[in-house]
Design an enzyme around this catalytic site. Structure first.
Site, PDB file in Angstrom:
ATOM      1  N   HIS A 163       0.831  -1.209   0.000  1.00 42.58           N
ATOM      2  CA  HIS A 163       0.000   0.000   0.000  1.00 42.58           C
ATOM      3  C   HIS A 163       0.864   1.257   0.000  1.00 42.58           C
ATOM      4  CE1 HIS A 163       0.584   1.239   4.265  1.00 42.58           C
ATOM      5  NE2 HIS A 163       0.616  -0.061   4.529  1.00 42.58           N
ATOM      6  N   CYS A 180       3.698  -4.379   6.551  1.00 37.53           N
ATOM      7  CA  CYS A 180       3.245  -4.223   5.167  1.00 37.53           C
ATOM      8  C   CYS A 180       4.402  -3.833   4.249  1.00 37.53           C
ATOM      9  CB  CYS A 180       2.150  -3.155   5.085  1.00 37.53           C
ATOM     10  SG  CYS A 180       0.560  -3.700   5.742  1.00 37.53           S
TER      11      CYS A 180
END
Length: 206
Positions: A163, A180
């Site tokens: 992301h 992430c």
């Protein structure tokens, strides 16, 4: 220093090797196969045994042949160069993510369509390695655990996702994610988000 080490001395080693054109990417602080190959190239030029690891003699020769790296040389803001794709990335539609070069390459049938810089989790919240698939996507998402925005999220492993990160865009590699795969180029990721489909392969490797 040897294969598998990860610390600030490795980062300095890579920056010094880069000054001498033996290391062609941004320093990562991780001693992997590319670093070992660069060390061997330096050792060959110096007439030293080609071990691929750094003993005292190799380090002293490197210190003599290079200068103390600047802060920008240790953590450059320039785009990282892709490494050789992992074998698992050579077929089909794949987000090929390298921890060593800190890059994401969007590949279709072995060809790189686009690429971008990425950063990963810290030692306490590491990004998982292995072969996964895109489980679901969300153009706008806020982490339910950390309550931080995760635009253009593509989830691949139990809450870990590729992301956009405004923190990565602002602070670069001075920070880390909570596991992430952070991207700092919003425009590139937006275009990638539109191309990637649920079920596409994700490979995270060193």
């Amino acid at each position: 220093m040897k294969d598998g080490d990860e610390n600030e001395q490795v980062r300095e080693l890579q920056a010094r090797l880069r000054q001498l054109h033996h290391f062609d990417r941004a320093p990562t602080g991780f001693y992997g196969t590319m670093t070992a190959g660069s060390v061997k190239a330096f050792q060959k030029k110096q007439g030293l045994p080609l071990t691929g690891s750094v003993d005292l003699t190799t380090w002293e020769r490197l210190l003599a042949a290079s200068r103390k790296p600047t802060a920008d040389e240790l953590r450059p803001s320039t785009t990282n160069q892709l490494d050789t794709p992992d074998a698992r990335c050579m077929t089909g539609r794949v987000l090929c993510i390298s921890k060593e070069s800190r890059t994401l390459a969007w590949m279709i049938d072995g060809k790189v369509v686009s690429s971008m810089d990425v950063r990963f989790g810290s030692e306490n919240t590491p990004t998982r390695e292995g072969t996964f698939s895109v489980e679901w996507k969300a153009r706008k998402w806020t982490s339910t655990i950390y309550h931080t925005p995760m635009p253009y999220a593509m989830f691949f492993s139990r809450g870990q996702a590729v992301h956009y990160s405004s923190d990565f865009a602002a602070r670069g590699y001075a920070g880390a994610s909570h596991g992430c795969v952070n991207v700092r180029d919003r425009a590139k990721l937006s275009a990638l988000f539109d191309q990637v489909k649920v079920g596409d392969k994700v490979v995270v490797h060193w």
